[in-house]
Motif scaffolding. Structure first.
Motif, PDB file in Angstrom:
ATOM      1  N   ILE A  96       0.868  -1.170   0.000  1.00 26.86           N
ATOM      2  CA  ILE A  96       0.000   0.000   0.000  1.00 26.86           C
ATOM      3  C   ILE A  96       0.911   1.228   0.000  1.00 26.86           C
ATOM      4  O   ILE A  96       2.105   1.146   0.328  1.00 26.86           O
ATOM      5  N   ASP A  97       0.336   2.373  -0.344  1.00 29.27           N
ATOM      6  CA  ASP A  97       1.114   3.614  -0.407  1.00 29.27           C
ATOM      7  C   ASP A  97       0.908   4.509   0.802  1.00 29.27           C
ATOM      8  O   ASP A  97       1.791   5.292   1.167  1.00 29.27           O
ATOM      9  N   PHE A  98      -0.256   4.406   1.415  1.00 33.47           N
ATOM     10  CA  PHE A  98      -0.631   5.330   2.486  1.00 33.47           C
ATOM     11  C   PHE A  98      -1.585   4.601   3.428  1.00 33.47           C
ATOM     12  O   PHE A  98      -2.366   3.754   2.989  1.00 33.47           O
ATOM     13  N   GLY A  99      -1.493   4.930   4.721  1.00 29.90           N
ATOM     14  CA  GLY A  99      -2.395   4.290   5.674  1.00 29.90           C
ATOM     15  C   GLY A  99      -2.286   4.917   7.047  1.00 29.90           C
ATOM     16  O   GLY A  99      -1.574   5.899   7.253  1.00 29.90           O
ATOM     17  N   HIS A 100      -2.988   4.332   7.996  1.00 29.84           N
ATOM     18  CA  HIS A 100      -3.014   4.867   9.356  1.00 29.84           C
ATOM     19  C   HIS A 100      -2.865   3.738  10.359  1.00 29.84           C
ATOM     20  O   HIS A 100      -3.173   2.583  10.082  1.00 29.84           O
ATOM     21  N   ALA A 101      -2.374   4.091  11.545  1.00 34.58           N
ATOM     22  CA  ALA A 101      -2.225   3.121  12.632  1.00 34.58           C
ATOM     23  C   ALA A 101      -2.131   3.888  13.939  1.00 34.58           C
ATOM     24  O   ALA A 101      -1.851   5.083  13.962  1.00 34.58           O
ATOM     25  N   SER A 102      -2.342   3.189  15.033  1.00 32.81           N
ATOM     26  CA  SER A 102      -2.340   3.834  16.341  1.00 32.81           C
ATOM     27  C   SER A 102      -0.929   4.181  16.785  1.00 32.81           C
ATOM     28  O   SER A 102       0.063   3.702  16.226  1.00 32.81           O
ATOM     29  N   ASP A 103      -0.860   4.997  17.835  1.00 35.78           N
ATOM     30  CA  ASP A 103       0.426   5.385  18.407  1.00 35.78           C
ATOM     31  C   ASP A 103       1.231   4.176  18.853  1.00 35.78           C
ATOM     32  O   ASP A 103       2.433   4.072  18.600  1.00 35.78           O
ATOM     33  N   GLY A 104       0.557   3.204  19.500  1.00 34.08           N
ATOM     34  CA  GLY A 104       1.251   2.012  19.967  1.00 34.08           C
ATOM     35  C   GLY A 104       1.743   1.132  18.825  1.00 34.08           C
ATOM     36  O   GLY A 104       2.875   0.641  18.850  1.00 34.08           O
ATOM     37  N   ASN A 105       0.899   0.922  17.813  1.00 35.16           N
ATOM     38  CA  ASN A 105       1.331   0.151  16.645  1.00 35.16           C
ATOM     39  C   ASN A 105       2.607   0.718  16.057  1.00 35.16           C
ATOM     40  O   ASN A 105       3.525  -0.017  15.674  1.00 35.16           O
ATOM     41  N   ALA A 106       2.678   2.046  15.989  1.00 38.49           N
ATOM     42  CA  ALA A 106       3.830   2.705  15.361  1.00 38.49           C
ATOM     43  C   ALA A 106       5.122   2.471  16.128  1.00 38.49           C
ATOM     44  O   ALA A 106       6.163   2.172  15.534  1.00 38.49           O
ATOM     45  N   VAL A 107       5.087   2.592  17.459  1.00 39.84           N
ATOM     46  CA  VAL A 107       6.331   2.444  18.215  1.00 39.84           C
ATOM     47  C   VAL A 107       6.817   0.998  18.190  1.00 39.84           C
ATOM     48  O   VAL A 107       8.029   0.744  18.144  1.00 39.84           O
ATOM     49  N   PHE A 108       5.901   0.052  18.202  1.00 37.59           N
ATOM     50  CA  PHE A 108       6.319  -1.348  18.122  1.00 37.59           C
ATOM     51  C   PHE A 108       6.944  -1.651  16.764  1.00 37.59           C
ATOM     52  O   PHE A 108       7.925  -2.384  16.669  1.00 37.59           O
ATOM     53  N   MET A 109       6.376  -1.094  15.712  1.00 34.90           N
ATOM     54  CA  MET A 109       6.924  -1.312  14.372  1.00 34.90           C
ATOM     55  C   MET A 109       8.325  -0.704  14.257  1.00 34.90           C
ATOM     56  O   MET A 109       9.251  -1.343  13.740  1.00 34.90           O
TER      57      MET A 109
END
Length: 338
Positions: A96-109
């Motif tokens: 995908i080119d663009f998307g959204h995720a939560s604050d927690g998802n982002a730090v784990f990634m």
């Protein structure tokens, strides 16, 4: 109970299964095939990942982005994902080119060594996450949680709320028993059966709990967590098609402003998408403000605090610097986003 508990738990299970089953599905809008006789070519596709019930879902249903990108020479392919983690994995593999995720998802990634490119943030939503007890419980304050069983999703926004609430109250996690549940359906079922004393949940499922079980809010995110969702893009989209990023953010903000003025209609749209009653969705909408925000120092600092809290709690194996993943050129940000 205010509504049929069995019906709502069943509906949540159906929602979870449906989302998982649709993980790889796509919904294409306004695709224009090649017309060899006229010499026109097929429009380039921009693939956007979203989760049901969130702002990108509203944008998809509102239709203004599809129209704006079509005018710019693109077409949109919408892909639905069951979780932010799966969405970010698709982003990192250029599916995908663009998307959204939560604050927690982002730090784990990011802590897992995967590159991230923060583009913008949703407006904060502190009242959309809370720790609740049953109304007849003797638990009334955070201090009363000592010795109790508390259900949260591991690394979720309610887990973070629990950690910062404990830090503020001077309570150790050793003083409680934390039970991790898998998803909203499992959490609601366990809470109603008394498997834990306090239930950490998030909207719209928090609103469903409040409409299903007589509850008392022990603490919500106000003054403790901003409870943000972030928008992300691939490096390729940011460098090769910054105009597309600008259009997405501009139309996302336009859809958000429409949502603020039409919360009843938004509830009906999301009700159809999620297969849930509109009433709790309306309740959830009424305690939030939709909007897109630029990622400045304050937002970075808040996200860094979340990452540091999870690291100190042993949830992240490595420390991360949020600024390393915020490289957005401010010239890309449209004028209607502040």
């Amino acid at each position: 109970m205010k509504k049929s508990l069995l019906f709502l738990i069943t509906a949540l299970f159906v929602l979870v299964l449906a989302a998982c089953g649709n993980e790889s599905s796509t919904e294409s809008a306004n695709e224009e095939p090649t017309d060899e006789t006229s010499g026109s070519t097929e429009k380039e596709v921009i693939t956007i990942g979203y989760q049901k019930g969130n702002t990108l879902n509203i944008l998809k249903e509102h239709g203004n982005l599809d129209a704006a990108l079509e005018e710019a020479g693109y077409t949109v392919d919408w892909k639905v994902f069951p979780t932010g983690t799966v969405l970010l994995e698709a982003l990192n593999t250029n599916n995908i080119d663009f998307g959204h995720a939560s604050d927690g998802n982002a730090v784990f990634m990011q802590a897992g060594g995967h590159p991230l490119n923060y583009v913008a943030s949703e407006a904060p939503y502190p009242e959309g996450v809370a720790l609740v007890a049953k109304a007849d419980s003797d638990i009334k304050t955070v201090e009363d949680l000592k010795g109790k069983k508390i259900g949260v999703t591991k690394g979720g926004n309610q887990h973070y709320l629990l950690l910062v609430a404990f830090e503020k109250a001077g309570i150790s996690t050793d003083d409680v028993e934390i039970i991790f549940y898998k998803d909203a359906a499992e959490g609601l079922a366990a809470f109603t059966k008394g498997e834990f004393d306090v239930y950490g949940s998030w909207d719209p499922y928090l609103a469903i709990v409040e409409n299903t079980v007589e509850t008392r809010t022990i603490v919500n995110g106000s003054d403790l967590t901003e409870n943000r969702t972030f928008y992300f893009a691939t490096e390729q989209l940011l460098t090769e098609k910054p105009d597309v990023v600008s259009i997405i953010l501009e139309e996302l903000q336009n859809a958000d402003q429409w949502a603020n003025e039409n919360k009843d209609e938004v509830a009906n749209i999301l009700s159809a998408e999620l297969g849930l009653d509109a009433a709790p969705l309306q309740q959830a909408n009424n305690r939030r403000t939709f909007g897109v925000q630029k990622i400045g120092d304050e937002i970075i600092s808040s996200q860094q605090q979340l990452a540091d809290t999870f690291f100190n709690a042993g949830l992240l194996e490595t420390e991360i610097n949020i600024k390393d993943a915020v490289k957005i050129d401010e010239s890309i940000i449209p004028s209607n986003v502040q």
